[in-house]
Design a protein around this motif. Sequence first.
Motif, PDB file in Angstrom:
ATOM      1  N   SER A  84     -74.751  12.431  28.024  1.00 24.38           N
ATOM      2  CA  SER A  84     -75.528  11.658  27.054  1.00 24.38           C
ATOM      3  C   SER A  84     -75.552  12.248  25.651  1.00 24.38           C
ATOM      4  O   SER A  84     -76.221  11.707  24.767  1.00 24.38           O
ATOM      5  N   GLU A 104     -81.634   5.026  21.986  1.00 26.82           N
ATOM      6  CA  GLU A 104     -82.203   3.776  22.498  1.00 26.82           C
ATOM      7  C   GLU A 104     -81.826   3.548  23.960  1.00 26.82           C
ATOM      8  O   GLU A 104     -82.571   2.917  24.712  1.00 26.82           O
ATOM      9  N   PHE A 105     -80.667   4.098  24.359  1.00 25.03           N
ATOM     10  CA  PHE A 105     -80.198   3.887  25.719  1.00 25.03           C
ATOM     11  C   PHE A 105     -80.195   5.181  26.531  1.00 25.03           C
ATOM     12  O   PHE A 105     -79.475   5.313  27.519  1.00 25.03           O
ATOM     13  N   GLY A 106     -80.979   6.144  26.087  1.00 30.09           N
ATOM     14  CA  GLY A 106     -81.097   7.391  26.824  1.00 30.09           C
ATOM     15  C   GLY A 106     -80.215   8.510  26.327  1.00 30.09           C
ATOM     16  O   GLY A 106     -80.173   9.582  26.936  1.00 30.09           O
ATOM     17  N   LYS A 116     -75.521  -4.373  26.349  1.00 34.00           N
ATOM     18  CA  LYS A 116     -75.916  -2.993  26.075  1.00 34.00           C
ATOM     19  C   LYS A 116     -77.082  -2.563  26.957  1.00 34.00           C
ATOM     20  O   LYS A 116     -77.068  -1.472  27.554  1.00 34.00           O
ATOM     21  N   SER A 117     -78.088  -3.409  27.054  1.00 32.44           N
ATOM     22  CA  SER A 117     -79.257  -3.033  27.848  1.00 32.44           C
ATOM     23  C   SER A 117     -78.949  -2.994  29.333  1.00 32.44           C
ATOM     24  O   SER A 117     -79.565  -2.232  30.083  1.00 32.44           O
ATOM     25  N   PRO A 166     -77.618   2.196  29.706  1.00 32.54           N
ATOM     26  CA  PRO A 166     -78.509   3.272  30.159  1.00 32.54           C
ATOM     27  C   PRO A 166     -77.908   4.171  31.242  1.00 32.54           C
ATOM     28  O   PRO A 166     -77.988   5.400  31.142  1.00 32.54           O
ATOM     29  N   LYS A 167     -77.264   3.578  32.253  1.00 32.06           N
ATOM     30  CA  LYS A 167     -76.739   4.411  33.327  1.00 32.06           C
ATOM     31  C   LYS A 167     -75.326   4.941  33.035  1.00 32.06           C
ATOM     32  O   LYS A 167     -74.928   5.964  33.588  1.00 32.06           O
ATOM     33  N   THR A 208     -76.260   8.109  30.888  1.00 28.78           N
ATOM     34  CA  THR A 208     -76.717   9.264  31.675  1.00 28.78           C
ATOM     35  C   THR A 208     -75.635   9.820  32.581  1.00 28.78           C
ATOM     36  O   THR A 208     -75.728  10.959  33.049  1.00 28.78           O
ATOM     37  N   GLY A 255     -81.639  -3.465  36.509  1.00 29.23           N
ATOM     38  CA  GLY A 255     -80.679  -2.446  36.119  1.00 29.23           C
ATOM     39  C   GLY A 255     -80.058  -1.679  37.265  1.00 29.23           C
ATOM     40  O   GLY A 255     -79.204  -0.817  37.046  1.00 29.23           O
TER      41      GLY A 255
END
Length: 598
Positions: free
Chosen positions: A92, A98-100, A146-147, A151-152, A155, A240
């Motif tokens: 990351s 915004e997405f971690g 994007k959302s 996020p995953k 990460t 998600g």
Amino acid sequence: MPHYKAPLRDIRFTLNEVLKLDEHYQALGIEEINSELMNALLEEGAKFAENELAPIYRSGDEEGCHFNDGVVTTPKGFKEAYAKYVEGGWPSMGSDPEFGGQGLPPSAGIPISEMTGTANWAWSMYPGLSHGAVATIEEHGTDEQKSRYLPKLVTGEWTGTMCLTEPHCGSDLGLLRTKAEAQADGSYKISGTKIWISAGEHDMAENIVHIVLARLPGAPEGTKGISLFIVPKFLVNEDGSAGERNAVACGSIEHKMGINGSATCVINFDGAKGWLIGPENKGLNCMFTFMNFARLGTAIQGVAHSQLAFQGAVEFARERLAMRSLSGPKNPDGPADPVIVHPDVRRMILTCKAFAEGGRALVYYMAQLGDIVYRGKDEATRKEADSLMALLTPIGKAFLTEAGVESAIHGIQVCGGSGFIREWGMEQNLRDAKISTIYEGTTGIQALDLLGRKILQTQGASLRVWTKTIHTFCQEQADVAEMKEFIEPLARYNKEWGDITMAIGAKAMQNIENVGAASVDYLMYSGYVTLAYFWARMAQVAQQELAAGTTEQDFYQGKLATARFYFKRLLPRTAGHKGAIEGGLECLMEITEEQLSL
């Protein structure tokens, strides 16, 4: 076999002393990172590379990946190392908070990628392509995409791929046949087969997000009719999480020359559900976000193989006794001298060192250009950085990987028979290195991109920006007596580079095939001059530190010695490339296909 040791002192030298890391970030208004934080990241990155990845380098190669009815299992230790990588927050670093993500500039992750890649290139390919997937979705995806995916991916819980090549089409993507059919719910049905997909299937992450090129019905022929799609292995639920399995399957994995711990897959899309990313028929433009990132990553691979060859060769050469020095015994109490005293062994070791350290400077500089492209304060600065990065990308990708292969060969040769067998690890370095000159555009394709698209099609505009950068440095150092041995030849070659370019351009106007005939030698010439610039800059820093009375005499004297070796023994190779360019097209085309087959 040698155990990888991260070259932290040289990495810090390149970042802090040559490329002025703090000044670079301050000029861009980047407050998230400085040299102090970077040093801490380097220390932790080195520990991970040395303690987690290096121990499974050889075992991963010998075991390879396992394929069973569509299921791919990675070598022992790979999955566990990846879990620690994710736990440490490494994936990351450069992504949007915004997405971690940690919001660090792109350049901050490049030294970490170098260390993990040198310790274990096959393993590093699994997270490596995910960065490109993230960058592509960040730049071209919708807010919903994007959302849903970032996020995953950010990460590292999920990984990403790029799916371009098909059985009948490699680099010529205009021939691809994978189809995309629009569905009533706004998705697309993706059907086709992609081959040579790195990390296309594995057991290290719970989901794999494929970035796929495909053609819509009625799309224009060739590359103008290609669109880009997101096709996950598992469909993503509203919360998600990974949901039901998509119609994506691994048909087989390749049995390869090297990088055996990396799963290279045949991926079948049997009416899989996908979503358009970016505009219709502009997929190749969007994919270049991914491809340019991957090409910088492959340039790092060239540095990695040179560094690994250097470390292994030095360790062996210090211990191996063979013959006596021509000038008399250097180890009089032993039966023979260590082979490191012999000039030809020094030649091979210094070649590896010069390519590794010069290449490191080039790659880190390119990463800083990337920072400017994304975070530059004015359009003119961003535009110039983008132009320079476009010019240097094929040089970095192709020249440094060719240098990495050469270094890997030297690593074997220094070790003699020991280098040819598995126990010393040098033969694996060569097997792993060779693919770097092939994927993400072969050396020949990169050379055509450099000479044809980046230089001749722009009437040399981007080249002039770079040669002016070198010229300005030469002018600044022209009156420094200690720099004369570097500045005079650098200035001469820099001017000659422009002259050669003009000569090729004139021939191309008579017959465009002259571009293809000259391109690879032109790229190699360009690479040697470019690395000479960075070696001159490193020599300048070393001389300043020595004049100031540094307590690290050996380190800086070693830098100067390597710079002299580069200028006296490697830079003169440009004459051979210039001669080959002047050899022209006719001698390549004179022989007929029938005569070739006799």
